[in-house]
Design an enzyme around this catalytic site. Structure first.
Site, mmCIF file in Angstrom:
data_model
loop_
_atom_site.group_PDB
_atom_site.id
_atom_site.type_symbol
_atom_site.label_atom_id
_atom_site.label_comp_id
_atom_site.label_asym_id
_atom_site.label_seq_id
_atom_site.Cartn_x
_atom_site.Cartn_y
_atom_site.Cartn_z
ATOM 1 N N ARG A 166 0.831 -1.223 0.000
ATOM 2 C CA ARG A 166 0.000 0.000 0.000
ATOM 3 C C ARG A 166 0.861 1.268 0.000
ATOM 4 N NH1 ARG A 166 -2.484 -3.568 -1.067
ATOM 5 N NH2 ARG A 166 -4.446 -4.328 -0.246
ATOM 6 N N SER A 240 -11.538 -0.424 2.572
ATOM 7 C CA SER A 240 -10.854 -0.751 3.839
ATOM 8 C C SER A 240 -10.359 0.532 4.493
ATOM 9 C CB SER A 240 -9.641 -1.636 3.575
ATOM 10 O OG SER A 240 -10.037 -2.768 2.871
ATOM 11 N N GLU A 336 -5.828 3.457 6.106
ATOM 12 C CA GLU A 336 -5.401 3.287 4.713
ATOM 13 C C GLU A 336 -5.662 4.530 3.848
ATOM 14 O OE1 GLU A 336 -6.169 -0.539 2.580
ATOM 15 O OE2 GLU A 336 -6.914 0.797 1.025
HETATM 16 C C1 LIG Z 1 -15.742 -0.101 -1.973
HETATM 17 C C2 LIG Z 1 -14.254 0.127 -2.092
HETATM 18 C C3 LIG Z 1 -13.422 -0.957 -2.249
HETATM 19 C C4 LIG Z 1 -12.031 -0.778 -2.362
HETATM 20 N N1 LIG Z 1 -11.236 -1.876 -2.491
HETATM 21 C C5 LIG Z 1 -9.895 -1.736 -2.560
HETATM 22 C C6 LIG Z 1 -9.044 -2.892 -2.658
HETATM 23 O O1 LIG Z 1 -9.502 -4.024 -2.726
HETATM 24 N N2 LIG Z 1 -7.710 -2.694 -2.705
HETATM 25 C C7 LIG Z 1 -7.148 -1.448 -2.661
HETATM 26 O O2 LIG Z 1 -5.913 -1.355 -2.707
HETATM 27 N N3 LIG Z 1 -7.930 -0.348 -2.583
HETATM 28 C C8 LIG Z 1 -9.276 -0.458 -2.524
HETATM 29 N N4 LIG Z 1 -10.077 0.661 -2.416
HETATM 30 C C9 LIG Z 1 -9.454 1.993 -2.361
HETATM 31 C C10 LIG Z 1 -9.433 2.763 -3.709
HETATM 32 O O3 LIG Z 1 -10.482 2.351 -4.534
HETATM 33 C C11 LIG Z 1 -8.116 2.602 -4.468
HETATM 34 O O4 LIG Z 1 -7.055 3.077 -3.696
HETATM 35 C C12 LIG Z 1 -8.140 3.351 -5.812
HETATM 36 O O5 LIG Z 1 -6.967 3.064 -6.555
HETATM 37 C C13 LIG Z 1 -8.275 4.866 -5.653
HETATM 38 O O6 LIG Z 1 -8.560 5.393 -6.939
HETATM 39 P P1 LIG Z 1 -9.201 6.821 -7.135
HETATM 40 O O7 LIG Z 1 -9.134 7.132 -8.590
HETATM 41 O O8 LIG Z 1 -10.516 6.906 -6.499
HETATM 42 O O9 LIG Z 1 -8.120 7.726 -6.377
HETATM 43 P P2 LIG Z 1 -8.380 8.985 -5.421
HETATM 44 O O10 LIG Z 1 -9.034 8.523 -4.171
HETATM 45 O O11 LIG Z 1 -9.014 10.085 -6.167
HETATM 46 O O12 LIG Z 1 -6.874 9.399 -5.094
HETATM 47 C C14 LIG Z 1 -6.055 8.579 -4.275
HETATM 48 C C15 LIG Z 1 -4.643 9.212 -4.195
HETATM 49 O O13 LIG Z 1 -4.039 9.164 -5.493
HETATM 50 C C16 LIG Z 1 -3.695 10.479 -5.927
HETATM 51 N N5 LIG Z 1 -3.907 10.502 -7.372
HETATM 52 C C17 LIG Z 1 -5.047 10.169 -8.047
HETATM 53 N N6 LIG Z 1 -4.845 10.253 -9.362
HETATM 54 C C18 LIG Z 1 -3.568 10.653 -9.544
HETATM 55 C C19 LIG Z 1 -2.753 10.946 -10.697
HETATM 56 N N7 LIG Z 1 -3.205 10.801 -11.932
HETATM 57 N N8 LIG Z 1 -1.473 11.364 -10.496
HETATM 58 C C20 LIG Z 1 -0.974 11.494 -9.238
HETATM 59 N N9 LIG Z 1 -1.680 11.225 -8.120
HETATM 60 C C21 LIG Z 1 -2.958 10.816 -8.277
HETATM 61 C C22 LIG Z 1 -4.604 11.422 -5.150
HETATM 62 O O14 LIG Z 1 -4.051 12.727 -5.024
HETATM 63 C C23 LIG Z 1 -4.654 10.705 -3.814
HETATM 64 O O15 LIG Z 1 -3.454 10.953 -3.116
HETATM 65 C C24 LIG Z 1 -11.472 0.522 -2.307
HETATM 66 C C25 LIG Z 1 -12.326 1.633 -2.158
HETATM 67 C C26 LIG Z 1 -13.713 1.432 -2.057
HETATM 68 C C27 LIG Z 1 -14.614 2.625 -1.909
#
Ligand SMILES: Cc1cc2nc3c(=O)[nH]c(=O)nc-3n(C[C@H](O)[C@H](O)[C@H](O)COP(=O)(O)OP(=O)(O)OC[C@H]3O[C@@H](n4cnc5c(N)ncnc54)[C@H](O)[C@@H]3O)c2cc1C
Length: 341
Positions: A166, A240, A336
């Site tokens: 992570r 999580s 997380e």
């Molecule tokens: C129901 C649910 C289930 C999930 N299951 C998992 C799982 O099984 N495993 C897991 O690891 N995670 C899980 N997650 C967490 C999450 O979905 C992941 O971490 C996902 O990759 C985040 O993507 P996002 O586009 O929403 O990022 P955001 O939440 O918008 O951003 C996350 C971080 O990345 C940065 N960021 C985003 N895009 C960029 C970019 N292009 N360049 C630089 N920085 C950037 C943001 O500034 C922030 O720091 C889950 C979340 C939910 C709600």
């Protein structure tokens, strides 16, 4: 020209549905718009903040003095196609699960166990997303980034991304420095491995499937996740809420000896990963209602916003859970999702 909005509700851009306002907000569809955004941010004396699907962030209720850039760069380009593998470059703004579905349909393995994780492709390297034994780092070849400090585009190799559990360079020295533009993956044309997880094995036994195809593995994961994880569009959450703590193997062994239902995951001789969900559940918190927030009744790892929770509520409930688990097991949980305040 880049369209910049002012005082945009953060709630609408994060799956926990908590937050104040972004002072400035724009969507980014190509590299050129990033240059424009940098100029606008400088002119307004503010910083850039990258946003994907907002599924891994807890925001403050205040006005955030940033120019939030919602990543919407698209693209799916096959760079190399051999008998054994395919190398594909994907735009950071592509929906992650749509990409996974596309790989599975094309019979390419490597990310099928990461099915149904919300968010964008470009955010997956940030915390090296993982599920059911797969981590995104295992298929990433390189990442094209825009370096805000030096105003240039460069390619980071997998090694340079410093991936860990992570974690990656993007959460550390690369934070606020690199904008992820594209991610290049290597996916394999081989018989997929069945994830070594009890729920997955049970699913295949119940469904009489001996040698599952990639699509059957994806369907199994989607089914299992659907039971355990609330749909953030209906029940506000960020997945999580705590990382699985890595503890001294001696402590994990002691816990395991006293609890036959506990499965632990050895990292090396000295360190073992313990499921945070198990610790929270055994501390009696599964389903507990804290008022504005609850611990999800089907999965103790998930915190649910019951509707009107504030940032302060989240921090208070988080700290209560950490204390209760610490008092019971001597293990300190770490959250997380990222906190932006
Ligand atoms: C129901 C649910 C289930 C999930 N299951 C998992 C799982 O099984 N495993 C897991 O690891 N995670 C899980 N997650 C967490 C999450 O979905 C992941 O971490 C996902 O990759 C985040 O993507 P996002 O586009 O929403 O990022 P955001 O939440 O918008 O951003 C996350 C971080 O990345 C940065 N960021 C985003 N895009 C960029 C970019 N292009 N360049 C630089 N920085 C950037 C943001 O500034 C922030 O720091 C889950 C979340 C939910 C709600």
């Amino acid at each position: 020209m880049l369209q910049v909005q002012e005082n945009v509700d953060i709630k609408d851009y994060c799956t926990l549905h908590i937050g104040g306002k972004f002072r400035y907000f724009a969507t980014i569809k190509n590299k050129e718009e990033i240059n424009e955004a940098i100029e606008i941010a400088q002119k307004n004396n503010t910083k850039l903040f990258m946003l994907g699907g907002g599924s891994n962030i807890v925001f403050t209720d205040k006005v955030l003095d940033v120019l939030a850039l919602k990543m919407e760069i698209s693209g799916f380009d096959i760079i190399e196609n051999t008998d054994e593998y395919v190398i594909v470059k994907v735009g950071a703004g592509e929906n992650w699960d749509t990409f996974v579905s596309r790989t599975v349909v094309s019979n390419l393995s490597g990310v099928e166990a990461l099915s149904s994780i919300p968010g964008t492709v470009g955010a997956t390297p940030v915390q090296n997303v993982g599920a059911y034994g797969q981590e995104v780092k295992d298929t990433i070849v390189s990442i094209e980034v825009f370096d805000i400090e030096n105003n240039n585009t460069l390619n980071l190799t997998n090694l340079e991304c410093k991936f860990a559990y992570r974690d990656s360079i993007f959460k550390n020295e690369g934070k606020n420095k690199y904008i992820i533009l594209t991610v290049t993956f290597k996916l394999l044309k081989k018989i997929p491995e069945i994830p070594h997880y009890i729920d997955v094995k049970k699913y295949f036994i119940q469904n009489n499937i001996n040698t599952p195809s990639l699509l059957e593995i994806r369907n199994a994961i989607i089914h299992i996740r659907g039971v355990k994880l609330p749909d953030p569009k209906v029940i506000f959450n960020v997945g999580s809420f705590f990382k699985n703590p890595i503890v001294d193997s001696s402590l994990a062994k002691k816990l395991k000896n006293n609890n036959t239902d506990l499965t632990v995951y050895p990292i090396d001789e000295e360190h073992t990963k313990v499921p945070a969900g198990w610790l929270i559940e055994k501390a009696g918190l599964k389903g507990k209602n804290f008022g504005p927030l609850s611990v999800y009744n089907k999965n103790a790892l998930v915190l649910v916003n019951n509707g009107n929770a504030t940032y302060e509520d989240v921090i208070s409930v988080r700290d209560q859970i950490i204390k209760i688990v610490k008092d019971k097991f001597g293990i300190t949980l770490e959250q997380e999702p990222e906190i932006i305040k």
